[in-house]
Enzyme design. Structure first.
Site, PDB file in Angstrom:
ATOM      1  N   GLY A  60       3.341  -1.536  -7.141  1.00  0.00           N
ATOM      2  CA  GLY A  60       2.042  -1.772  -6.556  1.00  0.00           C
ATOM      3  C   GLY A  60       1.997  -1.215  -5.143  1.00  0.00           C
ATOM      4  N   ILE A  61       0.846  -1.290  -4.513  1.00  0.00           N
ATOM      5  CA  ILE A  61       0.694  -0.782  -3.158  1.00  0.00           C
ATOM      6  C   ILE A  61       1.653  -1.494  -2.207  1.00  0.00           C
ATOM      7  CG2 ILE A  61      -0.903  -0.731  -1.206  1.00  0.00           C
ATOM      8  CD1 ILE A  61      -3.107  -0.358  -3.293  1.00  0.00           C
ATOM      9  N   VAL A 119       6.782  -4.445  -8.865  1.00  0.00           N
ATOM     10  CA  VAL A 119       6.491  -5.634  -9.658  1.00  0.00           C
ATOM     11  C   VAL A 119       7.596  -5.775 -10.698  1.00  0.00           C
ATOM     12  CG1 VAL A 119       4.818  -6.775 -11.158  1.00  0.00           C
ATOM     13  CG2 VAL A 119       4.026  -5.279  -9.317  1.00  0.00           C
ATOM     14  N   ASP A 168      -9.004   0.792  -4.927  1.00  0.00           N
ATOM     15  CA  ASP A 168      -7.837   1.512  -5.448  1.00  0.00           C
ATOM     16  C   ASP A 168      -7.899   1.615  -6.972  1.00  0.00           C
ATOM     17  OD1 ASP A 168      -5.483   2.959  -5.139  1.00  0.00           O
ATOM     18  OD2 ASP A 168      -4.208   1.187  -5.344  1.00  0.00           O
TER      19      ASP A 168
END
Length: 453
Positions: free
Chosen positions: A10-11, A15, A126
């Site tokens: 993820g940004i 994860v 996003d």
């Protein structure tokens, strides 16, 4: 928690999978450093509870020592539902047949989730294929929106130029232009900022739908060395794209209308999420079962992975805007999906890593140690031995990468090779392709040898 089982990056970080000790049910775990930006991400994601949005199950705030760290840090541990079906475009590219009706059904699901986000007056900011995940591995496609790392309430103050090149709206590019001009002193520091709205999400969704219907993006860089060339920027700002007959000849006019309305340069004229949800293409059963060309363009696994890896590297670059690394977007540009849209006389580099840096390796007494560190990294990629102390491959690889960077701090081609594997200077944010990394590092050694001659 299964630390070595990454679900994606993820940004705000990778994860991983975790398991409920009682029910044995799998969940996705996102570990965020406890800071205001992370708390905003958690709060906004938690507020957006909807069937087409990845559900936040629970959140914990703990002092934790994660694997590979030496001291405890304050983390937000976000437990989310496990999306075992993976990414949407992965499913599409493996399909023998993918029809316009299926693309329409998927669009309606995404729009439904995004509609809920916009109802909360939140801009996701996003939207991209990597953030569209499937609930299950079975054929039934149930799509959910993930990753609220860039999300923000739209109070008329959206101004941060955060984006991914293929999906960026003209207004976000304007914000970037304003930000740079102000930083250079061309615009007074006290001038009112340039702002944009959550309509930027509609543009991004328009790009996604375009790709679903044909298999390639409407806007691309004609320069293999640049993520966002001046030509690509100009075409986005002007809304210049087309519907090539070979892929779009069998796509319905009503589907093209949806794309046109989402890719409207003027945000005031761009279709809103509610207007999209009410559009006849999504509601009147007018989307035909016509097979699309998109799986054919996405089915080449090597090309597809090269595009996604380059895209992942771009995201890493966005997450660390002040990092001294420099990204090479050549792998995306060499992807035949993109190449087919270039001008016939446009040249391409063949294979390997582009090492166009003007920096030269130092001819000092420790140059041999610098070269040896890169060779050690290459050797470990190929050998990957089981460490005697039980340290995982990834941890040992990180250790070697950090040491190599410390010995070669100004060797940009080395930084580029690591950045392609989403290395952020401390850890690899995604799964490492050992063969590719070793090959690119070998190219770095070859380049160093040529420079020193």
């Amino acid at each position: 928690m299964h630390w070595n089982k990454k679900l994606g990056s993820g940004i705000s970080g990778p994860v991983r999978i975790c398991t409920n000790k009682v029910t044995r049910q799998h969940y996705a775990l996102k570990c965020l450093l406890d800071r205001p930006k992370s708390r905003t991400e958690v709060e906004l994601h938690y507020r957006c509870n909807h069937p087409n949005i990845v559900q936040v199950v629970d959140v914990y705030a703990n002092e934790t020592i994660l694997p590979g760290e030496l001291s405890p840090k304050s983390y937000l541990l976000m437990v989310m539902e496990f999306m075992e079906g993976g990414e949407l475009f992965e499913r599409i590219r493996k399909r023998v047949s993918f029809t316009e009706k299926e693309a329409c059904d998927i669009t309606k699901q995404i729009a439904s989730g995004l509609g809920h986000v916009h109802q909360q007056n939140i801009a996701h900011r996003d939207l991209k294929p990597e953030n569209l995940l499937l609930k299950s591995k079975v054929d039934a496609v149930f799509v959910k929106i993930a990753d609220f790392g860039f999300a923000k309430e739209d109070k008329g103050d959206l101004m941060t130029p955060q984006f991914t090149p293929y999906y960026v709206s003209p207004q976000v590019l304007e914000a970037q232009k304003f930000h740079k001009a102000q930083k250079l002193g061309h615009i007074p520091a006290d001038s009112p900022p340039y702002t944009y709205s959550k309509s930027c999400d509609m543009w991004s969704l328009g790009v996604i739908v375009y790709i679903m219907l044909c298999g390639y993006p409407p806007f691309y860089s004609e320069n293999p060395r640049k993520q966002l060339s001046q030509g690509m920027r100009r075409r986005i700002m002007a809304g210049e794209y087309d519907f090539p007959h070979h892929e779009w000849g069998r796509v319905s006019d009503i589907a093209k209308d949806v794309v046109r309305r989402m890719l409207s340069v003027n945000p005031e004229e761009r279709i809103t999420i509610q207007q999209l949800l009410n559009h006849p293409w999504l509601n009147d059963g007018k989307a035909p079962n016509t097979p699309l060309q998109s799986p054919r363009h996405l089915m080449d696994e090597e090309s597809f992975e090269a595009a996604m890896n380059a895209h992942s590297a771009i995201l890493t670059d966005m997450r660390l805007p002040d990092h001294p690394f420099s990204l090479d977007s050549g792998s995306m540009s060499r992807n035949p999906i993109i190449q087919r849209r270039k001008a016939p006389d446009q040249g391409y580099e063949s294979g390997g890593l582009s090492c166009a840096s003007t920096a030269k390796p130092e001819n000092s007494n420790d140059n041999e140690e610098k070269v040896a560190s890169i060779r050690d990294l290459i050797g470990y990629c190929y050998l990957a031995p089981n460490h005697a102390s039980g340290i995982s491959f990834e941890q040992e690889l990180c250790s070697l990468a950090i040491k190599t960077i410390q010995l070669n701090p100004h060797l940009l081609p080395l930084h580029k090779a690591l950045r392609i594997e989403s290395f952020n200077g401390q850890v690899f944010m995604g799964q490492v392709n050992r063969k590719r990394l070793a090959g690119n590092l070998s190219d770095v050694l070859t380049w160093m040898a040529g420079i020193s001659q």
